[in-house]
Design an enzyme around this catalytic site. Structure first.
Site: not given
Ligand code: DGY
Length: 325
Positions: A238, A267, A285
């Site tokens: 993240r 983001e 992402h």
């Molecule tokens: C998740 O699944 O947490 C990813 O960041 C998005 O696919």
């Protein structure tokens, strides 16, 4: 009998959606830029279930707007920092995510970024596409070797372990930092060290922690100073785990060789300074973005919804206390 009423906040893959429609009344929010909060609050009342994305905040306000009939919020992501689990539990709403089905795909993405950043793939492609004059040269665009180097994995959960398996195929030494020491069979040759030591020893650092208050800005000026000037940082977890301004400064100052980033602190905004630097590889992402994996994530979210509607425990329940309490 009335059919359950389900809100899906963004279009998901056709197959899982068709399964959902077989037994539920389904509203899919079609806006490609996501559902604005005000609109979400307006369309949520009366839903029995929701399939949400990491772009929506699930909190007490949203759950109250939905109403007491809401049984489940099935997050279509493994990460669930957008879901306030305590609020779900207090509202008696089950919360689920989509772990496991995206582990290898996300690890592939991390390794792709690692390779691209180490070997200057993005920069090389931009260079060729610019049409500039060139000829092979012994000193041209030299990168860093990946094979037989040391990779430090921060957060040695499912995805971190999957990255370690890939690294071993490249003959790399694997060290990891995690709150817990994993059993030897899970470590499979990897060595647990404290984060400062990991930063000092690693040629590659790949981040795989959840976003929590403890991990927010886990990487800042001090951490980048500890890293080798030849090191590459990869983040597919993240964005807010990394202080982006500090990262841009470190990359510009040559404190790090390069970075490969799938996720961003604010983001979808990307720090403009990062976009100006040649030694940054950025993708929007895409960690789990393959056809098979997005199908699997959709099916798992639908399995979770069906289980909740049937009064069964959803396969990937995050707050079991909601079903008992
Ligand atoms: C998740 O699944 O947490 C990813 O960041 C998005 O696919």
């Amino acid at each position: 009998m009335t059919r359950p009423n389900v809100l899906v906040t963004r279009p998901i893959m056709d197959d899982p959606l068709a399964r959902l429609r077989e037994r539920c009344e389904v509203t899919v929010h079609e806006n490609e830029f996501g559902i604005p909060r005000e609109e979400l609050l307006q369309v949520v009342p009366g839903r029995d279930a929701m399939i949400t994305m990491l772009t929506e905040q699930v909190d007490a306000e949203l759950l109250a707007a939905a109403g007491p009939q809401l049984r489940i919020v099935a997050n279509h992501a493994v990460g669930f920092d957008n879901v306030n689990l305590a609020d779900c539990t207090s509202a008696g709403v089950l919360a689920t995510n989509t772990p496991d089905v995206l582990t290898d795909t996300t690890a592939d993405t991390a390794f792709a970024l690692l390779m691209a950043a180490a070997r200057r793939i993005g920069e090389g492609e931009r260079f060729l596409r610019s049409g500039r004059r060139w000829i092979w040269g012994p000193l041209m665009m030299l990168g860093q070797d990946v094979h037989h180097k040391t990779i430090g994995i921060v957060g040695f959960g499912r995805i971190g372990q999957a990255v370690a398996r890939r690294a071993k195929g490249f003959g790399m030494r694997v060290i990891y930092a995690d709150a817990v020491q994993l059993p030897a069979e899970v470590e499979d040759g990897a060595t647990r060290v404290e984060l400062p030591e990991l930063l000092e020893r690693s040629d590659f650092v790949s981040i795989h922690t959840n976003l929590t208050e403890e991990t927010r800005h886990l990487f800042g000026h001090e951490e980048f100073e500890r890293m080798k000037p030849t090191a590459v940082l990869v983040n597919t977890s993240r964005g807010p785990v990394v202080d982006e301004t500090a990262l841009a400064d470190a990359l510009e100052a040559g404190e790090l060789f390069a970075a490969g980033l799938d996720v961003f602190e604010r983001e979808p905004e990307v720090n403009p300074k990062l976009l100006e630097l040649e030694n940054v590889v950025v993708i929007p992402h895409l960690g789990s973005a393959t056809v098979d994996t997005r199908n699997a994530m959709g099916h798992l979210a639908v399995d979770n919804v069906f289980a909740a509607l049937d009064g069964r425990e959803p396969p990937t329940l995050l707050n079991p206390e909601a079903s008992t309490g």
